[in-house]
Design a protein around this motif. Structure first.
Motif, PDB file in Angstrom:
ATOM      1  N   LEU A   8       9.878  38.145  20.677  1.00  0.00           N
ATOM      2  CA  LEU A   8       9.391  38.996  19.588  1.00  0.00           C
ATOM      3  C   LEU A   8      10.538  39.794  18.979  1.00  0.00           C
ATOM      4  O   LEU A   8      10.718  39.819  17.760  1.00  0.00           O
ATOM      5  N   PHE A   9      11.338  40.459  19.814  1.00  0.00           N
ATOM      6  CA  PHE A   9      12.466  41.249  19.316  1.00  0.00           C
ATOM      7  C   PHE A   9      13.423  40.378  18.510  1.00  0.00           C
ATOM      8  O   PHE A   9      13.873  40.763  17.435  1.00  0.00           O
ATOM      9  N   ASN A  10      13.760  39.205  19.035  1.00  0.00           N
ATOM     10  CA  ASN A  10      14.694  38.329  18.330  1.00  0.00           C
ATOM     11  C   ASN A  10      14.148  37.868  16.991  1.00  0.00           C
ATOM     12  O   ASN A  10      14.884  37.807  16.006  1.00  0.00           O
ATOM     13  N   ASN A  11      12.863  37.568  16.930  1.00  0.00           N
ATOM     14  CA  ASN A  11      12.242  37.195  15.654  1.00  0.00           C
ATOM     15  C   ASN A  11      12.255  38.364  14.681  1.00  0.00           C
ATOM     16  O   ASN A  11      12.538  38.180  13.488  1.00  0.00           O
ATOM     17  N   LEU A  12      11.947  39.553  15.155  1.00  0.00           N
ATOM     18  CA  LEU A  12      11.968  40.727  14.287  1.00  0.00           C
ATOM     19  C   LEU A  12      13.368  40.991  13.753  1.00  0.00           C
ATOM     20  O   LEU A  12      13.556  41.303  12.578  1.00  0.00           O
ATOM     21  N   LYS A  13      14.380  40.851  14.618  1.00  0.00           N
ATOM     22  CA  LYS A  13      15.760  41.099  14.189  1.00  0.00           C
ATOM     23  C   LYS A  13      16.259  40.031  13.228  1.00  0.00           C
ATOM     24  O   LYS A  13      17.105  40.296  12.386  1.00  0.00           O
ATOM     25  N   GLU A  14      15.728  38.823  13.346  1.00  0.00           N
ATOM     26  CA  GLU A  14      16.161  37.749  12.447  1.00  0.00           C
ATOM     27  C   GLU A  14      15.427  37.802  11.116  1.00  0.00           C
ATOM     28  O   GLU A  14      16.031  37.677  10.054  1.00  0.00           O
ATOM     29  N   PHE A  15      14.124  37.999  11.157  1.00  0.00           N
ATOM     30  CA  PHE A  15      13.310  37.878   9.939  1.00  0.00           C
ATOM     31  C   PHE A  15      12.852  39.211   9.359  1.00  0.00           C
ATOM     32  O   PHE A  15      12.431  39.273   8.217  1.00  0.00           O
ATOM     33  N   GLY A  16      12.913  40.276  10.137  1.00  0.00           N
ATOM     34  CA  GLY A  16      12.525  41.596   9.651  1.00  0.00           C
ATOM     35  C   GLY A  16      11.039  41.838   9.697  1.00  0.00           C
ATOM     36  O   GLY A  16      10.238  40.920   9.853  1.00  0.00           O
ATOM     37  N   ILE A  26       8.113  53.608   4.906  1.00  0.00           N
ATOM     38  CA  ILE A  26       7.905  52.462   5.789  1.00  0.00           C
ATOM     39  C   ILE A  26       8.856  52.574   6.971  1.00  0.00           C
ATOM     40  O   ILE A  26       9.935  53.160   6.872  1.00  0.00           O
ATOM     41  N   LEU A  27       8.431  52.014   8.083  1.00  0.00           N
ATOM     42  CA  LEU A  27       9.270  51.849   9.257  1.00  0.00           C
ATOM     43  C   LEU A  27       9.743  50.409   9.211  1.00  0.00           C
ATOM     44  O   LEU A  27       8.934  49.488   9.150  1.00  0.00           O
ATOM     45  N   ARG A  28      11.071  50.215   9.204  1.00  0.00           N
ATOM     46  CA  ARG A  28      11.625  48.882   9.004  1.00  0.00           C
ATOM     47  C   ARG A  28      12.560  48.513  10.146  1.00  0.00           C
ATOM     48  O   ARG A  28      13.373  49.317  10.589  1.00  0.00           O
ATOM     49  N   VAL A  29      12.436  47.274  10.619  1.00  0.00           N
ATOM     50  CA  VAL A  29      13.346  46.758  11.635  1.00  0.00           C
ATOM     51  C   VAL A  29      14.702  46.484  10.989  1.00  0.00           C
ATOM     52  O   VAL A  29      14.777  45.896   9.913  1.00  0.00           O
ATOM     53  N   VAL A  30      15.761  46.922  11.650  1.00  0.00           N
ATOM     54  CA  VAL A  30      17.115  46.602  11.206  1.00  0.00           C
ATOM     55  C   VAL A  30      17.403  45.173  11.657  1.00  0.00           C
ATOM     56  O   VAL A  30      17.204  44.821  12.814  1.00  0.00           O
ATOM     57  N   THR A  31      17.846  44.339  10.707  1.00  0.00           N
ATOM     58  CA  THR A  31      17.981  42.903  10.956  1.00  0.00           C
ATOM     59  C   THR A  31      19.435  42.443  10.958  1.00  0.00           C
ATOM     60  O   THR A  31      20.346  43.195  10.599  1.00  0.00           O
ATOM     61  N   GLU A  32      19.590  41.188  11.311  1.00  0.00           N
ATOM     62  CA  GLU A  32      20.902  40.537  11.290  1.00  0.00           C
ATOM     63  C   GLU A  32      21.550  40.672   9.902  1.00  0.00           C
ATOM     64  O   GLU A  32      22.745  40.914   9.786  1.00  0.00           O
ATOM     65  N   ALA A  33      20.760  40.552   8.847  1.00  0.00           N
ATOM     66  CA  ALA A  33      21.292  40.662   7.482  1.00  0.00           C
ATOM     67  C   ALA A  33      21.869  42.046   7.205  1.00  0.00           C
ATOM     68  O   ALA A  33      22.803  42.187   6.411  1.00  0.00           O
ATOM     69  N   ASP A  34      21.338  43.070   7.865  1.00  0.00           N
ATOM     70  CA  ASP A  34      21.818  44.433   7.646  1.00  0.00           C
ATOM     71  C   ASP A  34      23.239  44.645   8.148  1.00  0.00           C
ATOM     72  O   ASP A  34      23.921  45.566   7.708  1.00  0.00           O
ATOM     73  N   VAL A  35      23.707  43.804   9.038  1.00  0.00           N
ATOM     74  CA  VAL A  35      25.077  43.907   9.546  1.00  0.00           C
ATOM     75  C   VAL A  35      26.071  43.762   8.400  1.00  0.00           C
ATOM     76  O   VAL A  35      27.171  44.330   8.440  1.00  0.00           O
ATOM     77  N   ASN A  36      25.703  43.039   7.355  1.00  0.00           N
ATOM     78  CA  ASN A  36      26.595  42.828   6.212  1.00  0.00           C
ATOM     79  C   ASN A  36      26.309  43.760   5.039  1.00  0.00           C
ATOM     80  O   ASN A  36      26.893  43.603   3.968  1.00  0.00           O
ATOM     81  N   ASP A  37      25.418  44.726   5.230  1.00  0.00           N
ATOM     82  CA  ASP A  37      25.108  45.712   4.191  1.00  0.00           C
ATOM     83  C   ASP A  37      26.045  46.902   4.382  1.00  0.00           C
ATOM     84  O   ASP A  37      25.771  47.809   5.168  1.00  0.00           O
TER      85      ASP A  37
END
Length: 92
Positions: A8-16, A26-37
């Motif tokens: 679940l955690f890995n899916n949330l981190k990948e897809f948000g 909103i409460l938002r999961v920080v994702t893999e894409a955010d690493v490049n923001d």
């Protein structure tokens, strides 16, 4: 930690995922894409520096170090997840 939670955690981190908090935020999961923001990474670094007295460890906070922390110690760690609060219009 069970495999189901790690998955679940890995899916949330990948897809948000985001969940409403009242009418304006909103409460938002920080994702893999955010690493490049770069703006988000800088905001995390500024926040950490501003609140450093509340942390048990003190060190020189940098944008580069913050990006490394997010990638290596949050996103790439299966049993860790980070959430952030933002307005519905995207203001952090």
């Amino acid at each position: 930690m069970t495999n189901k939670i790690i998955t679940l955690f890995n899916n949330l981190k990948e897809f948000g995922k985001s969940e409403p908090i009242g009418d304006n935020a909103i409460l938002r999961v920080v994702t893999e894409a955010d690493v490049n923001d770069n703006n988000l990474i800088k905001a995390f670094a500024v926040w950490r520096k501003r609140h450093e007295k509340w942390f048990p460890s003190q060190f020189k906070v940098t944008v580069k170090g913050t990006k490394k922390w997010l990638k290596n110690l949050v996103i790439d760690v299966p049993d860790r997840i980070l959430f952030m609060v933002q307005t519905r219009s995207g203001e952090r």
